[in-house]
Each structure stands twice: as structure tokens, then as C-alpha cells.
Design a protein around this motif. Structure first.
Motif, PDB file in Angstrom:
ATOM      1  N   UNK A 142       5.697   2.575  -8.622  1.00  0.00           N
ATOM      2  CA  UNK A 142       4.317   3.589  -7.950  1.00  0.00           C
ATOM      3  C   UNK A 142       4.430   3.348  -6.030  1.00  0.00           C
ATOM      4  N   UNK A 143       5.581   3.933  -5.277  1.00  0.00           N
ATOM      5  CA  UNK A 143       5.501   3.594  -4.104  1.00  0.00           C
ATOM      6  C   UNK A 143       3.908   4.177  -3.159  1.00  0.00           C
ATOM      7  N   UNK A 144       4.369   3.339  -2.149  1.00  0.00           N
ATOM      8  CA  UNK A 144       2.816   3.534  -1.235  1.00  0.00           C
ATOM      9  C   UNK A 144       3.305   3.090   0.060  1.00  0.00           C
ATOM     10  N   UNK A 145       3.251   3.972   0.492  1.00  0.00           N
ATOM     11  CA  UNK A 145       3.218   4.041   2.419  1.00  0.00           C
ATOM     12  C   UNK A 145       2.150   4.248   3.792  1.00  0.00           C
ATOM     13  N   UNK A 146       2.540   3.671   4.144  1.00  0.00           N
ATOM     14  CA  UNK A 146       0.563   4.003   5.200  1.00  0.00           C
ATOM     15  C   UNK A 146       1.543   3.596   6.804  1.00  0.00           C
ATOM     16  N   UNK A 147       0.958   4.368   7.823  1.00  0.00           N
ATOM     17  CA  UNK A 147       1.487   4.788   9.226  1.00  0.00           C
ATOM     18  C   UNK A 147       0.763   4.385  10.107  1.00  0.00           C
ATOM     19  N   UNK A 148      -0.176   3.921   9.567  1.00  0.00           N
ATOM     20  CA  UNK A 148      -1.596   3.682  10.692  1.00  0.00           C
ATOM     21  C   UNK A 148      -0.742   1.892  10.797  1.00  0.00           C
ATOM     22  N   UNK A 149      -0.236   0.895  10.722  1.00  0.00           N
ATOM     23  CA  UNK A 149      -0.110  -0.633  10.883  1.00  0.00           C
ATOM     24  C   UNK A 149      -0.831  -1.541  10.177  1.00  0.00           C
ATOM     25  N   UNK A 150      -1.517  -1.007   9.261  1.00  0.00           N
ATOM     26  CA  UNK A 150      -2.871  -1.740   9.063  1.00  0.00           C
ATOM     27  C   UNK A 150      -2.171  -3.116   7.998  1.00  0.00           C
ATOM     28  N   UNK A 179      -2.917  -8.084   2.212  1.00  0.00           N
ATOM     29  CA  UNK A 179      -3.477  -8.377   3.650  1.00  0.00           C
ATOM     30  C   UNK A 179      -2.016  -8.915   4.313  1.00  0.00           C
ATOM     31  N   UNK A 180      -1.042  -9.078   3.917  1.00  0.00           N
ATOM     32  CA  UNK A 180      -0.178  -9.115   4.667  1.00  0.00           C
ATOM     33  C   UNK A 180       1.479  -9.161   4.307  1.00  0.00           C
ATOM     34  N   UNK A 181       2.358  -8.649   4.746  1.00  0.00           N
ATOM     35  CA  UNK A 181       3.761  -8.758   4.213  1.00  0.00           C
ATOM     36  C   UNK A 181       3.651  -9.673   4.047  1.00  0.00           C
ATOM     37  N   UNK A 182       4.344  -9.933   2.335  1.00  0.00           N
ATOM     38  CA  UNK A 182       4.668 -11.076   1.176  1.00  0.00           C
ATOM     39  C   UNK A 182       3.875 -11.951   0.496  1.00  0.00           C
ATOM     40  N   UNK A 183       2.291 -11.376   1.106  1.00  0.00           N
ATOM     41  CA  UNK A 183       0.598 -11.282   0.376  1.00  0.00           C
ATOM     42  C   UNK A 183       0.211 -11.119  -0.380  1.00  0.00           C
ATOM     43  N   UNK A 184       0.233 -11.546  -1.449  1.00  0.00           N
ATOM     44  CA  UNK A 184      -0.381 -10.420  -2.490  1.00  0.00           C
ATOM     45  C   UNK A 184      -1.669 -11.566  -3.253  1.00  0.00           C
ATOM     46  N   UNK A 185      -2.616 -10.689  -3.127  1.00  0.00           N
ATOM     47  CA  UNK A 185      -3.600 -11.166  -4.467  1.00  0.00           C
ATOM     48  C   UNK A 185      -4.439 -10.245  -5.570  1.00  0.00           C
ATOM     49  N   UNK A 186      -5.115 -11.215  -6.385  1.00  0.00           N
ATOM     50  CA  UNK A 186      -4.892 -10.147  -7.884  1.00  0.00           C
ATOM     51  C   UNK A 186      -6.409  -9.494  -7.315  1.00  0.00           C
ATOM     52  N   UNK A 187      -6.699  -8.608  -7.945  1.00  0.00           N
ATOM     53  CA  UNK A 187      -7.709  -7.787  -8.059  1.00  0.00           C
ATOM     54  C   UNK A 187      -8.393  -7.825  -9.742  1.00  0.00           C
ATOM     55  N   UNK A 188      -9.504  -7.109 -10.095  1.00  0.00           N
ATOM     56  CA  UNK A 188     -10.493  -7.399 -10.937  1.00  0.00           C
ATOM     57  C   UNK A 188      -9.885  -6.936 -12.208  1.00  0.00           C
ATOM     58  N   UNK A 189      -8.302  -6.214 -12.486  1.00  0.00           N
ATOM     59  CA  UNK A 189      -8.172  -5.863 -13.967  1.00  0.00           C
ATOM     60  C   UNK A 189      -5.877  -5.827 -13.267  1.00  0.00           C
ATOM     61  N   UNK A 190      -5.542  -6.852 -12.781  1.00  0.00           N
ATOM     62  CA  UNK A 190      -4.283  -7.136 -12.398  1.00  0.00           C
ATOM     63  C   UNK A 190      -3.328  -7.275 -13.882  1.00  0.00           C
ATOM     64  N   UNK A 191      -3.718  -7.613 -14.551  1.00  0.00           N
ATOM     65  CA  UNK A 191      -2.910  -7.422 -16.576  1.00  0.00           C
ATOM     66  C   UNK A 191      -2.179  -6.114 -16.570  1.00  0.00           C
ATOM     67  N   UNK A 200       2.534  -6.626  -8.003  1.00  0.00           N
ATOM     68  CA  UNK A 200       3.213  -5.921  -6.833  1.00  0.00           C
ATOM     69  C   UNK A 200       4.388  -6.376  -6.031  1.00  0.00           C
ATOM     70  N   UNK A 201       4.023  -5.729  -4.886  1.00  0.00           N
ATOM     71  CA  UNK A 201       5.244  -6.128  -4.195  1.00  0.00           C
ATOM     72  C   UNK A 201       5.563  -5.309  -2.409  1.00  0.00           C
ATOM     73  N   UNK A 202       4.880  -6.899  -1.269  1.00  0.00           N
ATOM     74  CA  UNK A 202       5.049  -6.216  -0.031  1.00  0.00           C
ATOM     75  C   UNK A 202       5.787  -6.729   0.341  1.00  0.00           C
ATOM     76  N   UNK A 203       6.931  -6.166   1.098  1.00  0.00           N
ATOM     77  CA  UNK A 203       8.269  -6.751   2.010  1.00  0.00           C
ATOM     78  C   UNK A 203       8.159  -6.341   2.921  1.00  0.00           C
ATOM     79  N   UNK A 204       7.559  -5.019   2.982  1.00  0.00           N
ATOM     80  CA  UNK A 204       7.243  -4.314   4.703  1.00  0.00           C
ATOM     81  C   UNK A 204       5.900  -4.292   4.401  1.00  0.00           C
TER      82      UNK A 204
END
Lengths: 115, 109
Positions: A21-29, A50-62, A66-70
Motif C-alpha cells: 500500500x503506497x502513500x505519498x504526501x505533498x507537504x514536506x511533512x 518521523x524521518x526518512x528511513x526511520x520507523x517505529x512500531x505502533x500498537x498493532x505492527x504484527x 513499512x518502508x520510507x526511502x523518501x
């Protein structure tokens, strides 16, 4: 206006398939989120970033990764889809902490059915 | 993670009525508060932010009570189009907002 775009709106997948599932935002968040929403359970946080290549688990990650390359793109991956992952998936983004009070903006949602 | 609690409803009111929802939060460090509106099978959309001094936007008034740790949303002169689920959101020192499960409002003719 902030735009959060989820490219796949409606998907039907078979048990065991890999799903992207892909998601793109255009506000430089800086912050991006993936939630799932099921009747009676409200929004449940799967992963956030919270940043490129950074990820943290939420409440139900099992069962998810995820991937955040950009900065503008945050992908949710179901490695092996199962029927209990049938749900509506919502991507969201928000500016950094302290800016506009963390207002969060949602995409239109992706409806996934696993059969 | 600390929780945000809302009465799920539904609140069933006639057109023109005034209706109020409350939402309690347990994280005393919460700094930002919002009300979101979600229509059936749609994404949540920001309705209004909630400021310490309270704020008003047309028929909608939001208030914050830090001492009792709740926020409220008042809708005056309800319209059929106000029928939706209203989500309460709090955000503390981290960047992760906490959502309530929502309060369902049904406005009938």
C-alpha cells in the motif's frame, strides 16, 4: 491544501499474497503514519515514521512492515496477507511536533479485502 | 499509550437541536487537541482545533478543560449534513496523536 494520496483505493488479494500500500504526501511533512480502522475498534496505529528511513512500531505492527526511502512516500507492506487483515487502511502525515499543533492529515483510505 | 475516551452514541437528534459531546483524556502532558469529523466510509477530516481559551467556528464551539482533562464540542442548530462520527484527538509531547473511537451523531428531519 495538504494532499495525502493513497494510490490503491480498493484491493482484493488472496491469502498469502504480498501486498503493498503506497502513500505519498505533498507537504514536506516529517511525520507519516499508517492506521487501520475496523468497525467498533476505531483507528489503530500500525507504524509511524518521523524521518526518512526511520520507523517505529505502533500498537498493532504484527504482520506488517513499512518502508520510507523518501520523505514524501511511506509504504505499508503485508508480507503474507491473511483474512484478518481485511480492513480500511489510512495513511496520514503531520508536520513536526510543535508546528500547527500536530494537525494530522489523512489520505482517502485503501479498502483491502483478503480472501 | 494513554487513552482518549468518548461516548460512542449514537446521539440521535432532530434538525435544529443543540448537541454536545465530551471527550476525556488521561495524559496530563497532552498539549494539542482537535475534533475530526468522519463520514461513513471516508477518511477523518479536521473539524477544528481546540484552544485553551475555547474557540468557535460558526455553529461549532470547542472547549478545553485542563483541570478535569476533557474537551467538548457543541453543535448548535444541527443540520442533516452534520450526521457523522466525531473523533476527539489529543497530542502530547510526542508526535503521535491519540484518537478516541468516535461519537456517532445522527440528525433526523
Amino acid at each position: 491544501d495538504v494532499k495525502v494520496t493513497q494510490s490503491s483505493r480498493y484491493l482484493v488479494k488472496r491469502t498469502g499474497e504480498k501486498v503493498f500500500l503506497e502513500c505519498v504526501q505533498d507537504m514536506d511533512h516529517e511525520n507519516m503514519f499508517w492506521y487501520r480502522q475496523d468497525p467498533g475498534l476505531g483507528l489503530r496505529l500500525i507504524y509511524f515514521s518521523y524521518d526518512v528511513k526511520m520507523k517505529e512500531k505502533g500498537d498493532i505492527p504484527e504482520g506488517y512492515s513499512v518502508s520510507r526511502e523518501k520523505k514524501e512516500r511511506f509504504s505499508l507492506i503485508l508480507e503474507s496477507a491473511s483474512t484478518n487483515q481485511t480492513s480500511m487502511y489510512l495513511c496520514a502525515s503531520s508536520p513536526p511536533t510543535g508546528f500547527t499543533g500536530n494537525t494530522i492529515y489523512f489520505g482517502e483510505g485503501s479498502w483491502l479485502t483478503v480472501v | 499509550r494513554k487513552e482518549v475516551e468518548q461516548d460512542p452514541g449514537p446521539f440521535n437528534v432532530p434538525e435544529g437541536a443543540t448537541v454536545a459531546f465530551n471527550c476525556t483524556y488521561s495524559n496530563s502532558a497532552s498539549q494539542s487537541f482537535f475534533w475530526y469529523r468522519q463520514d461513513c466510509r471516508k477518511e477523518p477530516k479536521l473539524l477544528m482545533s481546540v484552544y485553551s481559551s475555547g474557540n468557535e467556528d460558526g455553529r461549532f464551539t470547542a472547549q478545553l478543560n485542563r483541570a478535569s482533562q476533557y474537551i467538548s464540542l457543541l453543535i448548535r442548530d444541527s443540520k442533516l449534513s452534520d450526521s457523522a462520527t466525531y473523533l476527539c484527538v489529543s497530542s502530547g509531547g510526542s508526535y503521535i496523536p491519540t484518537f478516541g473511537r468516535g461519537t456517532s451523531l445522527i440528525v433526523h428531519p
